[in-house]
Design a protein around this motif. Structure first.
Motif, PDB file in Angstrom:
ATOM      1  N   ILE A  13       0.846  -1.201   0.000  1.00  0.00           N
ATOM      2  CA  ILE A  13       0.000   0.000   0.000  1.00  0.00           C
ATOM      3  C   ILE A  13       0.879   1.249   0.000  1.00  0.00           C
ATOM      4  CG2 ILE A  13      -1.791   1.264   1.274  1.00  0.00           C
ATOM      5  CD1 ILE A  13      -2.637  -1.418   2.519  1.00  0.00           C
ATOM      6  N   PHE A  14       2.006   1.144   0.724  1.00  0.00           N
ATOM      7  CA  PHE A  14       2.936   2.270   0.792  1.00  0.00           C
ATOM      8  C   PHE A  14       4.319   1.804   0.328  1.00  0.00           C
ATOM      9  CE2 PHE A  14      -0.300   3.261   4.054  1.00  0.00           C
ATOM     10  CZ  PHE A  14      -0.693   4.513   3.617  1.00  0.00           C
ATOM     11  N   GLU A  15       5.073   2.726  -0.216  1.00  0.00           N
ATOM     12  CA  GLU A  15       6.443   2.413  -0.631  1.00  0.00           C
ATOM     13  C   GLU A  15       7.368   2.343   0.581  1.00  0.00           C
ATOM     14  OE1 GLU A  15       7.852   1.614  -3.610  1.00  0.00           O
ATOM     15  OE2 GLU A  15       5.722   1.437  -4.169  1.00  0.00           O
ATOM     16  N   ARG A  16       7.292   3.389   1.378  1.00  0.00           N
ATOM     17  CA  ARG A  16       8.248   3.538   2.478  1.00  0.00           C
ATOM     18  C   ARG A  16       7.475   3.977   3.723  1.00  0.00           C
ATOM     19  NH1 ARG A  16      13.913   3.845   2.419  1.00  0.00           N
ATOM     20  NH2 ARG A  16      14.573   5.119   4.162  1.00  0.00           N
ATOM     21  N   LEU A  17       7.476   3.117   4.734  1.00  0.00           N
ATOM     22  CA  LEU A  17       6.706   3.351   5.964  1.00  0.00           C
ATOM     23  C   LEU A  17       7.668   3.678   7.104  1.00  0.00           C
ATOM     24  CD1 LEU A  17       4.231   3.003   7.974  1.00  0.00           C
ATOM     25  CD2 LEU A  17       4.793   0.555   7.981  1.00  0.00           C
ATOM     26  N   ALA A  18       7.444   4.808   7.784  1.00  0.00           N
ATOM     27  CA  ALA A  18       8.254   5.138   8.970  1.00  0.00           C
ATOM     28  C   ALA A  18       7.422   4.974  10.231  1.00  0.00           C
ATOM     29  CB  ALA A  18       8.770   6.576   8.875  1.00  0.00           C
ATOM     30  N   LEU A  19       7.978   4.267  11.204  1.00  0.00           N
ATOM     31  CA  LEU A  19       7.328   4.116  12.500  1.00  0.00           C
ATOM     32  C   LEU A  19       8.173   4.859  13.518  1.00  0.00           C
ATOM     33  CD1 LEU A  19       6.650   0.312  12.104  1.00  0.00           C
ATOM     34  CD2 LEU A  19       4.936   2.163  11.983  1.00  0.00           C
ATOM     35  N   ILE A  20       7.608   5.883  14.144  1.00  0.00           N
ATOM     36  CA  ILE A  20       8.378   6.649  15.138  1.00  0.00           C
ATOM     37  C   ILE A  20       7.956   6.195  16.529  1.00  0.00           C
ATOM     38  CG2 ILE A  20       9.087   8.929  15.911  1.00  0.00           C
ATOM     39  CD1 ILE A  20       8.333  10.027  13.241  1.00  0.00           C
ATOM     40  N   GLY A  21       8.874   5.545  17.229  1.00  0.00           N
ATOM     41  CA  GLY A  21       8.556   4.904  18.512  1.00  0.00           C
ATOM     42  C   GLY A  21       8.318   3.436  18.233  1.00  0.00           C
ATOM     43  N   VAL A  22       9.220   2.577  18.727  1.00  0.00           N
ATOM     44  CA  VAL A  22       9.104   1.153  18.403  1.00  0.00           C
ATOM     45  C   VAL A  22       8.850   0.377  19.682  1.00  0.00           C
ATOM     46  CG1 VAL A  22       9.973  -0.608  16.857  1.00  0.00           C
ATOM     47  CG2 VAL A  22      10.946   1.680  16.772  1.00  0.00           C
ATOM     48  N   GLY A  23       7.736   0.707  20.340  1.00  0.00           N
ATOM     49  CA  GLY A  23       7.334  -0.025  21.534  1.00  0.00           C
ATOM     50  C   GLY A  23       6.364  -1.137  21.164  1.00  0.00           C
ATOM     51  N   LEU A  24       5.439  -1.427  22.081  1.00  0.00           N
ATOM     52  CA  LEU A  24       4.446  -2.477  21.820  1.00  0.00           C
ATOM     53  C   LEU A  24       3.717  -2.245  20.501  1.00  0.00           C
ATOM     54  CD1 LEU A  24       2.616  -4.880  22.676  1.00  0.00           C
ATOM     55  CD2 LEU A  24       1.119  -3.194  23.748  1.00  0.00           C
ATOM     56  N   ILE A  25       3.202  -1.024  20.320  1.00  0.00           N
ATOM     57  CA  ILE A  25       2.360  -0.755  19.153  1.00  0.00           C
ATOM     58  C   ILE A  25       3.220  -0.615  17.890  1.00  0.00           C
ATOM     59  CG2 ILE A  25       0.655   0.810  18.153  1.00  0.00           C
ATOM     60  CD1 ILE A  25      -0.436  -0.719  20.565  1.00  0.00           C
ATOM     61  N   GLY A  26       4.257   0.216  17.962  1.00  0.00           N
ATOM     62  CA  GLY A  26       5.112   0.418  16.782  1.00  0.00           C
ATOM     63  C   GLY A  26       5.697  -0.903  16.295  1.00  0.00           C
ATOM     64  N   SER A  27       6.167  -1.728  17.215  1.00  0.00           N
ATOM     65  CA  SER A  27       6.805  -2.979  16.797  1.00  0.00           C
ATOM     66  C   SER A  27       5.771  -3.995  16.313  1.00  0.00           C
ATOM     67  CB  SER A  27       7.648  -3.563  17.932  1.00  0.00           C
ATOM     68  OG  SER A  27       6.841  -4.215  18.884  1.00  0.00           O
ATOM     69  N   SER A  28       4.549  -3.909  16.807  1.00  0.00           N
ATOM     70  CA  SER A  28       3.500  -4.807  16.305  1.00  0.00           C
ATOM     71  C   SER A  28       3.110  -4.407  14.884  1.00  0.00           C
ATOM     72  CB  SER A  28       2.269  -4.767  17.211  1.00  0.00           C
ATOM     73  OG  SER A  28       2.567  -5.347  18.468  1.00  0.00           O
ATOM     74  N   ILE A  29       3.054  -3.090  14.626  1.00  0.00           N
ATOM     75  CA  ILE A  29       2.774  -2.630  13.258  1.00  0.00           C
ATOM     76  C   ILE A  29       3.895  -3.100  12.331  1.00  0.00           C
ATOM     77  CG2 ILE A  29       2.505  -0.622  11.749  1.00  0.00           C
ATOM     78  CD1 ILE A  29       1.279   0.885  14.103  1.00  0.00           C
ATOM     79  N   ALA A  30       5.143  -2.947  12.778  1.00  0.00           N
ATOM     80  CA  ALA A  30       6.275  -3.386  11.933  1.00  0.00           C
ATOM     81  C   ALA A  30       6.108  -4.849  11.558  1.00  0.00           C
ATOM     82  CB  ALA A  30       7.604  -3.165  12.668  1.00  0.00           C
ATOM     83  N   ARG A  31       5.805  -5.681  12.556  1.00  0.00           N
ATOM     84  CA  ARG A  31       5.684  -7.120  12.291  1.00  0.00           C
ATOM     85  C   ARG A  31       4.501  -7.439  11.376  1.00  0.00           C
ATOM     86  NH1 ARG A  31       7.622  -6.749  17.850  1.00  0.00           N
ATOM     87  NH2 ARG A  31       9.216  -8.323  18.280  1.00  0.00           N
ATOM     88  N   ALA A  32       3.356  -6.797  11.639  1.00  0.00           N
ATOM     89  CA  ALA A  32       2.164  -7.090  10.832  1.00  0.00           C
ATOM     90  C   ALA A  32       2.335  -6.568   9.407  1.00  0.00           C
ATOM     91  CB  ALA A  32       0.924  -6.481  11.486  1.00  0.00           C
ATOM     92  N   ALA A  33       2.900  -5.362   9.269  1.00  0.00           N
ATOM     93  CA  ALA A  33       3.071  -4.764   7.940  1.00  0.00           C
ATOM     94  C   ALA A  33       4.055  -5.602   7.116  1.00  0.00           C
ATOM     95  CB  ALA A  33       3.570  -3.323   8.065  1.00  0.00           C
ATOM     96  N   ARG A  34       5.084  -6.093   7.754  1.00  0.00           N
ATOM     97  CA  ARG A  34       6.061  -6.953   7.086  1.00  0.00           C
ATOM     98  C   ARG A  34       5.379  -8.237   6.625  1.00  0.00           C
ATOM     99  NH1 ARG A  34      11.551  -8.465   8.345  1.00  0.00           N
ATOM    100  NH2 ARG A  34      12.077  -6.287   8.021  1.00  0.00           N
ATOM    101  N   GLU A  35       4.654  -8.880   7.552  1.00  0.00           N
ATOM    102  CA  GLU A  35       4.032 -10.164   7.240  1.00  0.00           C
ATOM    103  C   GLU A  35       2.992 -10.022   6.125  1.00  0.00           C
ATOM    104  OE1 GLU A  35       3.240 -12.512  10.732  1.00  0.00           O
ATOM    105  OE2 GLU A  35       1.592 -13.576   9.738  1.00  0.00           O
TER     106      GLU A  35
END
Ligand SMILES: NC(=O)c1ccc[n+]([C@@H]2O[C@H](COP(=O)([O-])OP(=O)(O)OC[C@H]3O[C@@H](n4cnc5c(N)ncnc54)[C@H](OP(=O)(O)O)[C@@H]3O)[C@@H](O)[C@H]2O)c1
Ligand SMILES: NC(=O)c1ccc[n+]([C@@H]2O[C@H](COP(=O)([O-])OP(=O)(O)OC[C@H]3O[C@@H](n4cnc5c(N)ncnc54)[C@H](OP(=O)(O)O)[C@@H]3O)[C@@H](O)[C@H]2O)c1
Lengths: 314, 314
Positions: A13-35
């Motif tokens: 959906i996006f070319e380049r996704l930035a997550l600012i703050g990699v706690g519970l929520i940020g890191s869960s988004i990273a994992r789900a978006a990757r998967e």
């Protein structure tokens, strides 16, 4: 009701996704978006170089950096995953790095205050679609995240008037792909709804745990030993991150105090029913509240297992 | 910390055990006592013939009857497993069937009132050792019980002055064999401790669920949808049996109202901290409450898994 994420998308959906703050929520988004293949490149940004290193070790993002301004450059989706009190500062810090056409979002548990803090910093041509995934655990930090955190949970979007429809649709598609149901409302209504479904429950939980610890007639050791009678349930949400929750209460003051007022009126009635032996009033309330749990279970927002399915000796 | 019951005893503690009321607690005792060989014969007694039939089908007792007076005859241990408000009536109904030397007990969540209700009915030569296993789930009825319910949980005994030591020791051995840790205290202190660790938490939970259902600004459907933000935790204990809980509040009035008063003082302080932006006061409380959960987990009274180990999509 499925309990797995679906097949990954053919096209991100996006070319380049930035997550600012990699706690519970940020890191869960990273994992789900990757998967789910939601972004071609995932950039994880954290102010703490130690956390940046842990994120690299976890391998949950394509790039990891401590430099927010550089990190957001060329990103077409930027999500603030920091405590709500930090959103204004972070927005100010990245404004000069945001590319035209980028879509900025956040995951804050309060919306009106975040909109007020962030919107003024966003340059012309950058869309803002505030989001709040109603999902979490009492743990924090990048190790605590997991890709199915948002599955079957609701994500509330509070787009300001004038938000470009295609920005809204992309953010909606992003959350839907992570398994969420999306609902749209105003920031003010969001803050009222969450005051009763999340903020006041946390306040009440913090309060009872604090009070119990301070009693002079019952020792703390007794409170701990006999907590299986119900008290321990409250300690879960009262173990959530102190910074996150301090910020939530300070930034949703009006709705929280209003809902607390309602609760106080009703508890006074209950106390009266107890004092005057009004068993029917108690029985009727206790029957109504049972029905509400049944609906929550039916609608897939809670496990049907007794005791939350807590680990049970076999 | 073990998560299984030990090996069964070579010799039973009691010859004939009667359980009056075969709900969650009564049926869990039947299962655990059977598995651990704590009684030669287990007699299940329930006023409801339908339940008596279900107990026979479940095969959790050696005999099952609707006749309490006949059921307790020749029993050397009789445990009342009915709502606390029904204990006096049940004691009166069985008095003429109790054999000399029998040990009567109960499992009521309130102790001073149960002692006052039951003791006057017990004939000379019958010992009374009131008990309260601090363990349960939100479900009821004979199907909801399981043999490890009491494992690693505390059971509080409140023997009146003059209780024969061997009666106390046999009851202690009985609960210990089902995996419980036993603690002895006065009925009055029990009622104060349980008011804060169990009764007031339930009252607060019933209250918030009731208030949320009645709001005019937030719909019930919104409350249900967005309950994963914390609210749903409260609905578990607010789904417990209405009769049992009505009786608990009416029979532990003093301690419940006293603890509620304390809670109200403290919540007023918290509301003030929010109103006046006292972030430090909030942060300090939220840090203290976290430590209490850690102790509860360390002491084996709670699962260490995030979110109570709730079923999580994989
Ligand atoms: N937890 C939940 O259940 C939940 C649910 C829905 C929404 N939310 C919202 O999600 C957001 C993040 O929560 P979380 O649970 O992911 O928290 P978390 O695990 O504690 O992570 C917070 C992140 O924010 C960073 N941060 C904290 N203060 C900051 C500041 N002043 N400036 C820049 N970065 C800062 C932290 O950096 P460090 O690495 O330096 O600590 C960390 O990366 C919050 O707005 C919260 O309201 C949480
Ligand atoms: N549930 C818990 O978490 C928990 C924990 C510790 C202690 N306790 C205490 O254990 C006791 C039983 O609770 P439970 O959870 O086992 O409840 P339950 O599953 O609802 O069972 C209650 C039992 O009591 C019987 N009963 C109800 N009213 C009666 C009356 N007026 N006369 C005679 N029998 C009556 C019921 O008979 P029917 O078959 O006709 O319904 C049923 O067999 C209560 O005193 C409670 O305070 C409960």
């Amino acid at each position: 009701m499925t309990d797995r994420l679906g097949a990954p998308r053919a096209e991100p959906i996006f070319e380049r996704l930035a997550l600012i703050g990699v706690g519970l929520i940020g890191s869960s988004i990273a994992r789900a978006a990757r998967e789910m293949g939601l972004a071609r490149t995932i950039v994880a940004i954290d102010r703490d170089e130690g956390v940046v290193g842990r994120v690299r070790d976890l391998g949950i993002a394509d790039e990891a950096t401590g430099d927010a301004l550089a990190g957001v450059r060329d990103c077409d989706h930027v999500i603030l995953c920091v405590p709500v009190g930090a959103c204004g500062t972070v927005a100010a810090a990245i404004r000069d790095g945001l590319k035209p056409g980028a879509v900025v979002s956040d995951v804050g548990s309060v919306k009106a205050s975040v909109v007020a803090q962030v919107a003024p910093h966003l340059p012309e041509g950058v869309a803002f679609v505030p989001a709040h995934p109603v999902a979490g655990t009492e743990h924090s930090g990048p190790e605590s995240g997991f890709p199915t955190l948002f599955l079957n949970r609701w994500c509330i979007l509070t787009p300001p008037e004038g938000t470009p429809p295609e920005a809204l649709e992309r953010v909606r598609a992003f959350w839907t792909a992570m398994g969420s149901n999306v609902e749209i409302m105003t920031p003010e209504h969001h803050d009222l709804v969450l005051a009763i479904t999340s903020h006041v429950p946390h306040l009440i939980a913090y309060n009872i745990v604090g009070t119990a610890a301070d009693l002079e007639t019952v020792t703390q050791s007794e409170v701990i030993k006999f907590s299986a009678g119900g008290f321990r349930d409250f300690t879960r949400i009262a173990a959530s991150d102190p910074t996150m929750w301090r910020d939530i209460f300070l930034h949703n003051k009006g709705a929280v105090l209003e809902m607390l007022g309602r609760l106080n009126e009703d508890i006074a009635l209950l106390a009266r029913a107890i004092r005057w032996d009004d068993g029917d009033a108690l029985f009727n309330l206790f029957t109504r509240t049972r029905a509400i749990r049944r609906s929550i279970i039916t609608q897939g927002q809670e496990t049907p297992e007794p005791d939350f399915g807590r680990r049970r000796p076999d």
